[in-house]
Design a protein around this motif. Structure first.
Motif, PDB file in Angstrom:
ATOM      1  N   HIS A  67       0.832  -1.201   0.000  1.00  0.00           N
ATOM      2  CA  HIS A  67       0.000   0.000   0.000  1.00  0.00           C
ATOM      3  C   HIS A  67       0.875   1.264   0.000  1.00  0.00           C
ATOM      4  O   HIS A  67       0.659   2.191  -0.780  1.00  0.00           O
ATOM      5  CB  HIS A  67      -0.902  -0.032   1.242  1.00  0.00           C
ATOM      6  CG  HIS A  67      -2.129   0.811   1.142  1.00  0.00           C
ATOM      7  ND1 HIS A  67      -3.109   0.815   2.109  1.00  0.00           N
ATOM      8  CD2 HIS A  67      -2.550   1.697   0.208  1.00  0.00           C
ATOM      9  CE1 HIS A  67      -4.062   1.664   1.763  1.00  0.00           C
ATOM     10  NE2 HIS A  67      -3.754   2.204   0.620  1.00  0.00           N
TER      11      HIS A  67
ATOM     12  N   HIS B  86      -3.590   9.385   1.186  1.00  0.00           N
ATOM     13  CA  HIS B  86      -2.732   8.385   1.826  1.00  0.00           C
ATOM     14  C   HIS B  86      -1.800   8.996   2.865  1.00  0.00           C
ATOM     15  O   HIS B  86      -1.613   8.426   3.945  1.00  0.00           O
ATOM     16  CB  HIS B  86      -1.970   7.583   0.769  1.00  0.00           C
ATOM     17  CG  HIS B  86      -2.863   6.630   0.048  1.00  0.00           C
ATOM     18  ND1 HIS B  86      -3.622   7.005  -1.041  1.00  0.00           N
ATOM     19  CD2 HIS B  86      -3.179   5.325   0.298  1.00  0.00           C
ATOM     20  CE1 HIS B  86      -4.346   5.963  -1.442  1.00  0.00           C
ATOM     21  NE2 HIS B  86      -4.103   4.932  -0.648  1.00  0.00           N
TER      22      HIS B  86
ATOM     23  N   ASP C 129      -9.585   4.441   4.108  1.00  0.00           N
ATOM     24  CA  ASP C 129      -9.406   3.953   2.747  1.00  0.00           C
ATOM     25  C   ASP C 129     -10.181   2.645   2.593  1.00  0.00           C
ATOM     26  O   ASP C 129      -9.900   1.668   3.292  1.00  0.00           O
ATOM     27  CB  ASP C 129      -7.897   3.705   2.540  1.00  0.00           C
ATOM     28  CG  ASP C 129      -7.528   3.362   1.111  1.00  0.00           C
ATOM     29  OD1 ASP C 129      -8.429   3.032   0.321  1.00  0.00           O
ATOM     30  OD2 ASP C 129      -6.320   3.420   0.800  1.00  0.00           O
TER      31      ASP C 129
ATOM     32  N   HIS D  51      -7.295  -2.488  -2.415  1.00  0.00           N
ATOM     33  CA  HIS D  51      -5.852  -2.634  -2.171  1.00  0.00           C
ATOM     34  C   HIS D  51      -5.512  -2.420  -0.685  1.00  0.00           C
ATOM     35  O   HIS D  51      -4.434  -2.780  -0.243  1.00  0.00           O
ATOM     36  CB  HIS D  51      -5.015  -1.717  -3.081  1.00  0.00           C
ATOM     37  CG  HIS D  51      -5.126  -0.243  -2.809  1.00  0.00           C
ATOM     38  ND1 HIS D  51      -5.197   0.711  -3.812  1.00  0.00           N
ATOM     39  CD2 HIS D  51      -5.152   0.469  -1.653  1.00  0.00           C
ATOM     40  CE1 HIS D  51      -5.255   1.911  -3.276  1.00  0.00           C
ATOM     41  NE2 HIS D  51      -5.230   1.801  -1.976  1.00  0.00           N
TER      42      HIS D  51
HETATM   43 FE   LIG Z   1      -5.106   3.187  -0.656  1.00  0.00          FE
END
Ligand SMILES: [Fe+2]
Length: 248
Positions: free
Chosen positions: A72, A123, A210, A214
């Motif tokens: 990630h 992120h 998130d 993924h």
């Molecule tokens: Fe992500």
């Protein structure tokens, strides 16, 4: 000028007082909006380059396995940063300025800049929203605000979790402070976020989750609700509270 009768004097005073209140509230409202999402405190602004992960890949094993964290951070998030810088260069964006300045006007830029600028911001923020030394919930003024906005912390958690579970496809769940300084829960698709002028619910992000596959698929496969349930164990409430405190 004739002396004022008691009634005229009362009416004149009332008009003056009303005008004062009106001017006062307009001034205060204008100050409040000028301190809104347009002015992110300097310590919470985001640069264009990826920063070191604030903990080891295996530090959040309670919720997120080390392999997922590594992929990630070092692959997915890293490529958002690379692509953001490419897009910024191509579109003449000053990468020494806070990324928030671009996100607030993201509709003026390309899809590449929107997706990767959002991806990078989200992120960088997401890593800070988690910690291996998590507490069970917020304290102080944030706890009070959550209780008064949502009824209870448990209700807030349910509503926030639902925002993540019900996001169709890829995206994010958010707790944000809107321009009227109210707490709101929202969800955005893809890599959009509440700072963007294209977002339905605009504001200053306080907590972000998130829910792209993924972020959880290696360990949880299709069970996004299980990932979300475990994720609460690693939320950095001190950081969320500091962000909240900086804006109220
Ligand atoms: Fe992500």
């Amino acid at each position: 000028m004739a002396p004022l009768t008691p009634r005229r004097e009362f009416l004149t005073s009332s008009v003056k007082a009303g005008l004062g209140l009106y001017i006062g509230s307009t001034f205060l409202s204008s100050c409040a909006s000028s301190r809104g999402i347009a002015n992110v405190p300097a310590q919470y602004t985001t640069g264009f380059n990826q920063q070191p992960l604030p903990y080891a890949y295996n530090a959040l094993e309670e919720a997120i396995d080390a392999k997922t964290m590594e992929l990630h951070y070092s692959k997915h998030a890293a490529s958002y940063a690379t692509n953001l810088n490419e897009a910024a260069k191509a579109e003449g964006v000053d990468a020494s300025k806070p990324l928030e300045d671009v996100l607030r006007n993201v509709s003026k830029y390309s899809t590449k800049l929107r997706n990767n600028g959002g991806g990078h911001y989200n992120h960088e923020f997401f890593w800070k929203c988690m910690t291996p030394k998590a507490s069970s919930g917020p304290a102080g003024s944030l706890a009070n605000a959550i209780n008064s906005s949502f009824g209870s912390f448990e209700t807030f958690k349910t509503q926030f979790s639902d925002a993540g579970k019900n996001r169709f496809g890829s995206g994010w769940a958010w707790l944000l402070l809107d321009n009227d300084k109210r707490l709101r829960i929202a969800s955005t698709p893809n890599q959009d976020n509440p700072l963007m002028d294209v977002a339905e619910a605009k504001g200053f992000p306080l907590l972000g989750l998130d829910v792209w596959e993924h972020a959880y698929y290696l360990r949880y496969q299709n069970k996004r609700p299980d990932y979300i349930a475990n994720w609460w164990k690693v939320v950095n409430w001190d950081y969320v509270a500091q962000r909240y405190q900086s804006m109220i």
